[in-house]
Design a protein around this motif. Sequence first.
Motif, mmCIF file in Angstrom:
data_model
loop_
_atom_site.group_PDB
_atom_site.id
_atom_site.type_symbol
_atom_site.label_atom_id
_atom_site.label_comp_id
_atom_site.label_asym_id
_atom_site.label_seq_id
_atom_site.Cartn_x
_atom_site.Cartn_y
_atom_site.Cartn_z
ATOM 1 N N VAL A 186 0.725 -0.904 0.173
ATOM 2 C CA VAL A 186 0.238 -0.125 -0.011
ATOM 3 C C VAL A 186 0.893 1.047 0.128
ATOM 4 C CG1 VAL A 186 -1.614 1.326 1.667
ATOM 5 C CG2 VAL A 186 -2.432 -1.099 0.922
ATOM 6 N N LYS A 187 1.678 1.102 1.129
ATOM 7 C CA LYS A 187 2.718 2.704 0.698
ATOM 8 C C LYS A 187 3.748 2.168 -0.226
ATOM 9 C CE LYS A 187 6.271 1.794 4.126
ATOM 10 N NZ LYS A 187 6.076 1.882 5.662
ATOM 11 N N ASN A 188 3.456 3.002 -1.514
ATOM 12 C CA ASN A 188 4.413 3.954 -2.280
ATOM 13 C C ASN A 188 4.627 5.032 -1.807
ATOM 14 O OD1 ASN A 188 1.947 4.844 -3.612
ATOM 15 N ND2 ASN A 188 1.748 2.713 -4.929
ATOM 16 N N PRO A 189 5.616 5.848 -3.009
ATOM 17 C CA PRO A 189 6.049 6.952 -2.838
ATOM 18 C C PRO A 189 4.409 7.982 -2.658
ATOM 19 C CG PRO A 189 7.852 5.662 -4.067
ATOM 20 C CD PRO A 189 6.550 4.801 -3.972
ATOM 21 N N VAL A 224 17.735 11.013 -6.766
ATOM 22 C CA VAL A 224 16.307 10.234 -6.921
ATOM 23 C C VAL A 224 15.714 9.713 -7.364
ATOM 24 C CG1 VAL A 224 13.455 10.423 -5.864
ATOM 25 C CG2 VAL A 224 15.357 11.777 -5.095
ATOM 26 N N LEU A 225 15.695 9.895 -9.118
ATOM 27 C CA LEU A 225 14.987 9.041 -9.837
ATOM 28 C C LEU A 225 16.059 8.018 -10.129
ATOM 29 C CD1 LEU A 225 15.136 12.854 -12.310
ATOM 30 C CD2 LEU A 225 12.723 10.972 -11.372
ATOM 31 N N ALA A 226 17.310 8.300 -10.340
ATOM 32 C CA ALA A 226 18.174 6.770 -10.221
ATOM 33 C C ALA A 226 17.536 5.800 -8.857
ATOM 34 C CB ALA A 226 19.863 7.193 -9.730
ATOM 35 N N VAL A 227 17.624 5.900 -7.545
ATOM 36 C CA VAL A 227 17.126 5.158 -7.259
ATOM 37 C C VAL A 227 16.046 5.019 -7.613
ATOM 38 C CG1 VAL A 227 16.174 4.686 -4.609
ATOM 39 C CG2 VAL A 227 18.273 5.873 -4.448
ATOM 40 N N GLY A 228 15.153 5.794 -7.850
ATOM 41 C CA GLY A 228 13.322 5.222 -7.944
ATOM 42 C C GLY A 228 13.485 4.684 -9.517
ATOM 43 N N GLY A 229 14.513 4.436 -10.269
ATOM 44 C CA GLY A 229 13.718 3.424 -11.603
ATOM 45 C C GLY A 229 14.012 2.592 -11.465
ATOM 46 N N GLY A 230 13.992 1.952 -10.529
ATOM 47 C CA GLY A 230 13.446 -0.107 -10.970
ATOM 48 C C GLY A 230 12.404 -0.602 -10.577
ATOM 49 N N SER A 231 11.480 0.887 -9.881
ATOM 50 C CA SER A 231 10.629 0.769 -9.493
ATOM 51 C C SER A 231 9.254 0.835 -10.772
ATOM 52 C CB SER A 231 9.953 1.288 -7.481
ATOM 53 O OG SER A 231 8.667 0.726 -7.617
ATOM 54 N N SER A 233 6.483 2.292 -9.348
ATOM 55 C CA SER A 233 6.256 3.083 -8.241
ATOM 56 C C SER A 233 6.411 3.884 -8.433
ATOM 57 C CB SER A 233 5.994 2.858 -6.863
ATOM 58 O OG SER A 233 4.783 1.882 -7.065
ATOM 59 N N PRO A 234 7.036 5.484 -9.221
ATOM 60 C CA PRO A 234 7.258 7.010 -8.979
ATOM 61 C C PRO A 234 7.984 7.575 -8.387
ATOM 62 C CG PRO A 234 5.426 7.601 -10.560
ATOM 63 C CD PRO A 234 5.680 5.605 -10.352
ATOM 64 N N PRO A 235 8.727 8.205 -8.187
ATOM 65 C CA PRO A 235 8.816 8.443 -6.788
ATOM 66 C C PRO A 235 8.828 10.170 -6.894
ATOM 67 C CG PRO A 235 11.201 8.755 -8.540
ATOM 68 C CD PRO A 235 10.184 8.376 -9.315
ATOM 69 N N ARG A 236 8.696 10.643 -5.243
ATOM 70 C CA ARG A 236 7.998 12.348 -5.784
ATOM 71 C C ARG A 236 9.125 12.470 -4.292
ATOM 72 N NH1 ARG A 236 5.116 10.502 -8.597
ATOM 73 N NH2 ARG A 236 3.138 10.564 -8.997
ATOM 74 N N PRO A 307 12.405 13.368 0.108
ATOM 75 C CA PRO A 307 12.362 12.251 -0.947
ATOM 76 C C PRO A 307 11.914 10.899 -1.084
ATOM 77 C CG PRO A 307 14.752 11.852 0.347
ATOM 78 C CD PRO A 307 13.682 13.216 1.083
ATOM 79 N N ALA A 308 11.384 10.616 -1.590
ATOM 80 C CA ALA A 308 10.519 9.163 -1.297
ATOM 81 C C ALA A 308 10.928 8.673 -2.809
ATOM 82 C CB ALA A 308 9.038 9.114 -1.100
ATOM 83 N N ALA A 309 11.672 7.755 -2.523
ATOM 84 C CA ALA A 309 11.534 6.713 -3.886
ATOM 85 C C ALA A 309 11.157 5.010 -3.147
ATOM 86 C CB ALA A 309 12.679 6.845 -4.507
ATOM 87 N N GLU A 310 10.804 3.908 -4.383
ATOM 88 C CA GLU A 310 11.484 1.845 -3.942
ATOM 89 C C GLU A 310 11.921 1.940 -4.994
ATOM 90 O OE1 GLU A 310 7.268 -0.768 -3.204
ATOM 91 O OE2 GLU A 310 8.366 -0.491 -5.445
ATOM 92 N N ASN A 311 13.363 0.897 -3.482
ATOM 93 C CA ASN A 311 14.797 0.727 -4.431
ATOM 94 C C ASN A 311 14.149 -0.565 -5.049
ATOM 95 O OD1 ASN A 311 16.770 0.850 -5.020
ATOM 96 N ND2 ASN A 311 18.068 0.214 -3.227
ATOM 97 N N HIS A 312 14.446 -1.079 -6.132
ATOM 98 C CA HIS A 312 13.060 -2.261 -6.837
ATOM 99 C C HIS A 312 14.247 -2.628 -7.547
ATOM 100 C CE1 HIS A 312 10.260 -5.006 -6.884
ATOM 101 N NE2 HIS A 312 9.545 -4.616 -6.143
ATOM 102 N N VAL A 313 14.159 -3.464 -7.954
ATOM 103 C CA VAL A 313 14.856 -4.816 -9.056
ATOM 104 C C VAL A 313 14.446 -5.002 -10.200
ATOM 105 C CG1 VAL A 313 16.553 -6.405 -9.440
ATOM 106 C CG2 VAL A 313 15.959 -5.938 -7.330
ATOM 107 N N SER A 314 15.088 -4.336 -11.238
ATOM 108 C CA SER A 314 14.488 -4.682 -12.787
ATOM 109 C C SER A 314 15.440 -4.037 -13.701
ATOM 110 C CB SER A 314 12.682 -3.182 -12.477
ATOM 111 O OG SER A 314 13.236 -2.258 -13.339
ATOM 112 N N GLY A 315 14.918 -4.300 -14.290
ATOM 113 C CA GLY A 315 15.775 -3.605 -15.709
ATOM 114 C C GLY A 315 16.311 -2.428 -16.076
ATOM 115 N N SER A 316 15.250 -1.567 -15.419
ATOM 116 C CA SER A 316 16.014 -0.075 -15.660
ATOM 117 C C SER A 316 15.956 0.419 -13.740
ATOM 118 C CB SER A 316 14.421 0.461 -15.524
ATOM 119 O OG SER A 316 13.212 0.687 -14.686
ATOM 120 N N SER A 317 16.537 -0.544 -12.904
ATOM 121 C CA SER A 317 17.414 -0.593 -11.962
ATOM 122 C C SER A 317 18.817 0.402 -12.178
ATOM 123 C CB SER A 317 17.760 -1.473 -11.269
ATOM 124 O OG SER A 317 16.318 -2.134 -10.543
#
Length: 489
Positions: A186-189, A224-231, A233-236, A307-317
């Motif tokens: 539930v809790k994304n940025p 912020v964009l780098a850390v949130g880039g793999g999710s 859920s976009p950063p805020r 600065p809110a972001a989700e640090n995830h694993v994907s091809g865009s991480s």
Amino acid sequence: MTRSPLPSVPSRLLDVEVGDTARKGEPLAAVLTSDGESPFADVADRVRATGKAGEVHVVPGDDGPRWLVGVGGGEEKQYRAAGAAFIRAANAFAEAESDAGRKAPKRVHVQLPADAGSEEYAAFATGALLGGYRYRVSSEEPKASVRTVRLLTEAASTHEGAVSRARELAASSALARDLANTPANVKNPAWLADVAEKAADEVPGLSVTVRDEEWLAAQGFGGVLAVGGGSVSPPRLIELNHRPRGATTHLLLVGKGITFDTGGISIKPAQGMHLMRTDMSGGGAVIAAMRAIAALRLGVRVTGLVPAAENHVSGSSYRPGDVVRHYGGRTTEVANTDAEGRMVLADAIAYGVQRYRPDAVVDVATLTGAMKVALGLRTGGLFASDDELAERVRAAGERAGEQWWRMPLLEDHAADVHSDIADVRQAPPGPGGITAALFLREFTAGLPWAHLDIAGPARSEKNYDEVVPGGTGFAARTLVELAASYVTG
């Protein structure tokens, strides 16, 4: 739209009031010092109550139960512990009575020692408010519990102000706990930003602006964009402002808002990863503190950035070896994608410093496991470039009941933060907590700055004092008291 399975935020706390009379037929508790007298002296002797801090005895009676609650030598910390121990015992009694088919008490009266001052009333109230905190996701109806604690005194007007302030401070800790405890499904940025906006709507004098990923890209928030880039859920960037008329001091608070942290490509071990829903505890503390600062109408200007972001694993991480350009142009060589907190904080600190030129900057984050090793799980690490600011934070923590230990900013390791291919490197070798702080210092433009590492005390696995298992809300009350210190001098 899928309905959230979670309880509403903020959680409802019990009511703590001050009055001069007890209501007939309702339970009563007496607070004992280790060497003091009690209105229930005969009962205390019978159950061998020692008055030790946190000791609670319940004595059944024809007209309802009586509790004897110890506060030891009567220090404020002991009053907080006593308030927490009492409400846990009272709630356990209420639950047992309900399970047995009897009427559970909803209100309990508490009589403090005759020499207790406003600080002791406030401390006991804080312990009761936070010791009774519960966060549970269940289809079952909530367990029976005490809903009101009435502190008895013939000088209600003398203590009401202190107890009212304690309610706001406890509410800030509880809101920070709610935010930390909310699961990441539930809790994304965007959710975190939405809660911040709703919190501001409830309090005059607080405004919130939410910056989306397009704004972040246009402004150059590369960390912020780098850390949130793999999710997905976009950063805020959540920006909170309290601007009272006549304020002459401007304090900038920055909180890490990583709503879930897998570690990214430098992925964490599976064991313990579920706890990474609390990796935004620093951001939660800032949001909760800003709400309380406005509610208390403190005459100091305060800006909060999360600065809110989700640090995830994907091809865009983002990857180890990447070079990232932060707000303001400074570049960072990435060594470990699991050191993501300092990446987002660097952007926010640089932005806050350049945009606002505050008088002081304080950032707070669950940043390094090194601090858990150094200070354990109940003490926050305090790094500061300015002795006066460091003392303000320490003193604020003492008033709030949160313990900080000042750590050194060792200049011998300052050069380790520099990179051969970028301005700085994110995760240099050396003492992890210290090098992380030295990295952040690079973005403060020489302003008075303090870094609060709460990796240890932000979570708990058991009850102690007013703390319960889960997110603790640690640092929220310290930040409020810090802001208040600029009003009182």
